[in-house]
Design an enzyme around this catalytic site. Structure first.
Site, PDB file in Angstrom:
ATOM      1  CG  PHE A 182      11.984   8.978   3.141  1.00 50.70           C
ATOM      2  CD1 PHE A 182      13.110   9.373   3.782  1.00 50.70           C
ATOM      3  CD2 PHE A 182      11.407   9.796   2.173  1.00 50.70           C
ATOM      4  CE1 PHE A 182      13.624  10.756   3.521  1.00 50.70           C
ATOM      5  CE2 PHE A 182      12.069  11.075   1.848  1.00 50.70           C
ATOM      6  CZ  PHE A 182      12.956  11.448   2.485  1.00 50.70           C
ATOM      7  CG  MET A 233       9.156  12.066  -0.191  1.00 50.68           C
ATOM      8  SD  MET A 233       9.405  13.583   1.084  1.00 50.68           S
ATOM      9  CE  MET A 233       9.564  14.659  -0.174  1.00 50.68           C
ATOM     10  N   PRO A 234       7.989   8.439  -1.940  1.00 54.87           N
ATOM     11  CG  PRO A 234       8.197   6.757  -3.278  1.00 54.87           C
ATOM     12  CD  PRO A 234       8.634   8.121  -3.000  1.00 54.87           C
ATOM     13  CE1 TYR A 235       8.029   7.045   6.974  1.00 52.02           C
ATOM     14  CE2 TYR A 235       5.906   6.021   6.864  1.00 52.02           C
ATOM     15  CZ  TYR A 235       7.156   6.257   7.633  1.00 52.02           C
ATOM     16  OH  TYR A 235       7.078   5.831   8.924  1.00 52.02           O
TER      17      TYR A 235
END
Length: 69
Positions: free
Chosen positions: A41, A1-3
């Site tokens: 994100f 889940m990259p941010y």
């Protein structure tokens, strides 16, 4: 889940330009790291020009000093 947090100076980036940044960063993470775009994100923070510094000086001063090419 990259941010990913992208910071730019507040100088009138349009909604379309911001959308292009978001899409481009997402596409890059998909291409390079095989990340799922649905869980990627991207946040864009706009920073007042007077709150941004380069090479030890405020950005507007840095730009005045920089030779034009």
């Amino acid at each position: 889940m990259p941010y990913v947090n992208v910071k730019i100076t507040r100088e009138g980036a349009t909604a379309a330009q911001k959308a292009e940044i978001i899409a481009g960063v997402t596409d890059l993470l998909v291409k390079v790291l095989d990340k799922d775009p649905a869980t990627t994100f991207v946040l864009i923070d706009e920073v007042a020009l007077e709150d941004w510094g380069v090479a030890g000086v405020p950005t507007d001063e840095y730009r005045r000093r920089r030779p034009r090419g």
